[in-house]
Scaffold this active site. Structure first.
Site, PDB file in Angstrom:
ATOM      1  N   ASP A  84       0.846  -1.186   0.000  1.00  7.54           N
ATOM      2  CA  ASP A  84       0.000   0.000   0.000  1.00  7.54           C
ATOM      3  C   ASP A  84       0.885   1.241   0.000  1.00  7.54           C
ATOM      4  O   ASP A  84       1.870   1.312   0.744  1.00  7.54           O
ATOM      5  CB  ASP A  84      -0.893   0.007   1.247  1.00  7.54           C
ATOM      6  CG  ASP A  84      -1.983   1.052   1.163  1.00  7.54           C
ATOM      7  OD1 ASP A  84      -2.994   0.787   0.489  1.00  7.54           O
ATOM      8  OD2 ASP A  84      -1.827   2.125   1.757  1.00  7.54           O
ATOM      9  N   ASP A 125      -4.688   2.242  -4.634  1.00 10.88           N
ATOM     10  CA  ASP A 125      -3.225   2.230  -4.544  1.00 10.88           C
ATOM     11  C   ASP A 125      -2.728   0.944  -3.893  1.00 10.88           C
ATOM     12  O   ASP A 125      -1.576   0.867  -3.481  1.00 10.88           O
ATOM     13  CB  ASP A 125      -2.743   3.432  -3.736  1.00 10.88           C
ATOM     14  CG  ASP A 125      -3.243   3.395  -2.288  1.00 10.88           C
ATOM     15  OD1 ASP A 125      -4.452   3.179  -2.110  1.00 10.88           O
ATOM     16  OD2 ASP A 125      -2.442   3.575  -1.359  1.00 10.88           O
TER      17      ASP A 125
END
Length: 458
Positions: A141, A184
């Site tokens: 992440d 993301d």
């Protein structure tokens, strides 16, 4: 040159050509041949005989064989063969390279160039289906990505996402697969790597390259990543539990300050019960008290190895060796500790061996921001409170915090060479805890300085 793709040829049962697209005639070397065998590699011709036999019972079959082109070169094609109602055979040719490129396009995330969610998930499940296979599932992440988008715009955010994806692909090479599973959040599969030391080479490479990719005007990284890792079949036996385990480790990485990777270890993160992490078991590790001088002398070797592993390990050793009840490192954020451990009371053999169990925990140091409080630190960046009740009488937030947490003695260290908030806080809360002797203060100051240098060099 003509591409032989989606071209149709119809033959009888003996594979004599009844009709053929112009594209087929323009591609093959023997364009006037009456039989399809004239352009098939001799070693592959038996496949067509088998196909004819197969169509006696099947309505359609698919096979691959080589066809000779105008330059007398043989190229592989996929053929979809169908038995028509009049007993003839319809053969549709597909260029394998074109088919592979089409499949690749279907499986690829348009923005990052990584596999899309379905493709990387399918890949992971197939890897797990090979029961003798070691599969490390890593969830990655980008830290503070929403803030990046809000501050610099979504185009810049897309650029960062593509750059991080490229870093992952470059570090992985042919040793694994990566995909985008949403926003993301990325997923990486590394197979047949059992040793954590070897696995860390990939994780450390991704973390450090991401950190160095964008630096702001003050020299701080704009882009960092957090990574959570679970391993099959060492701890779980199915995909869902493996993904959930990696996701929990990502949460740990985020919760402990971001810009780090966390590989699941039952001795550190708790046991798994029916595939679920037992969050009630949060022992960081068992640290054995050792000679203080030895710990001080060995701190340099320990700290300047793998930073993500050695800093929390050293903090645990400090707590065990100096009899600390709670120990915290604050780095960039005084509202939430970067690392933290809390002593869990031990009885029986562990107590006899002077082994301490330390739980992973968090705390705040926001009271440090009270005006005038930092003036209490000496020239070495140290403030020792042996009588908090008396020493904090004229404060508001510090007095309140120490009273609420029943802190009886404290060693506070302010990092001086890091141009942002960096502190170490060591507390004792036991009734029988003693004041810090001068020798301990000297050792703790040295150890705190080593931690500061290690953080600065990250």
């Amino acid at each position: 040159m003509t591409i032989l793709n989606n071209r149709l040829v119809t033959t009888d049962k003996e594979l004599n050509i009844i009709s053929a697209d112009d594209g087929y005639r323009e591609y093959v070397c023997e364009d006037g041949a009456s039989t399809i065998f004239a352009n098939i590699h001799p070693d592959d011709q038996h496949l067509l005989y088998e196909m004819v036999e197969g169509l006696e019972t099947e309505s359609a079959l698919t096979l691959c064989f080589r066809i000779c082109d105008k330059s007398k070169s043989y190229n592989w094609f996929r053929a979809e063969c169908i038995r028509t109602t009049d007993g003839n055979i319809s053969i549709m040719f597909h260029d394998i390279e074109t088919v592979e490129n089409e499949n690749k396009a279907i499986e690829t995330d348009y923005l990052t160039g990584l596999l899309n969610k379905k493709a990387i998930t399918d890949y992971a499940k197939k890897a797990i289906a090979r029961k003798d296979n070691v599969v490390n599932l890593c969830i990655i992440d980008i830290d503070n990505f929403k803030n990046i988008n809000d501050t610099y715009g979504h185009s810049y955010g897309d650029k960062i996402l593509k750059e991080v994806s490229a870093i992952i692909q470059e570090v992985l090479g042919k040793d694994g697969k990566a995909g985008r599973i949403g926003g993301d959040e990325l997923m990486m599969i590394i197979e047949n790597v059992e040793e954590k030391t070897e696995l860390r080479v990939y994780l450390k490479g991704i973390r450090e390259r991401a950190e160095a990719s964008h630096i702001d005007q003050n020299g701080f990284p704009l882009v960092t990543v957090s990574i959570g890792v679970g391993t099959f079949p060492l701890y779980v036996d199915n995909y869902d539990d493996l993904f959930n385990l990696a996701d929990r480790m990502l949460y740990r990485a985020k919760n402990r300050g971001k810009n780090r990777y966390v590989i699941y270890n039952p001795d550190i993160h708790g046991k798994l019960v029916n595939g679920e992490l037992d969050e009630n078991v949060v022992a960081l590790n068992e640290a054995t008290a050792q000679d203080k001088t030895t710990l001080v002398l060995q701190s340099i070797d320990g700290l300047f190895g793998n930073m993500n592993e050695s800093i929390p390990k050293l903090l645990a050793m400090i707590a065990a060796t100096f009899g600390i009840d709670e120990a915290y490192i604050f780095y960039k954020d005084i509202n939430k500790s970067f690392h933290g451990v809390k002593r869990v009371a031990e009885t029986g053999r562990n107590a006899e061996r002077n082994v301490q169990k330390l739980a992973d925990t968090v705390s705040s140091l926001s009271y440090i921001a009270e005006p005038g409080f930092e003036n209490r630190f000496n020239s070495n960046g140290v403030y020792v409170l042996d009588s908090p009740k008396a020493m904090l009488e004229n404060t508001v937030e510090p007095k309140k915090f120490f009273a609420e947490h029943d802190i009886r003695h404290a060693f506070l260290y302010k990092m001086q060479d890091i141009p942002y908030d960096g502190f170490i806080a060591l507390y004792n809360t036991r009734e029988l805890s003693r004041k810090f002797p001068q020798s301990d203060i000297t050792d703790l100051t040295y150890l705190s300085k080593m931690i500061e240098i290690a953080l600065k060099s990250r």
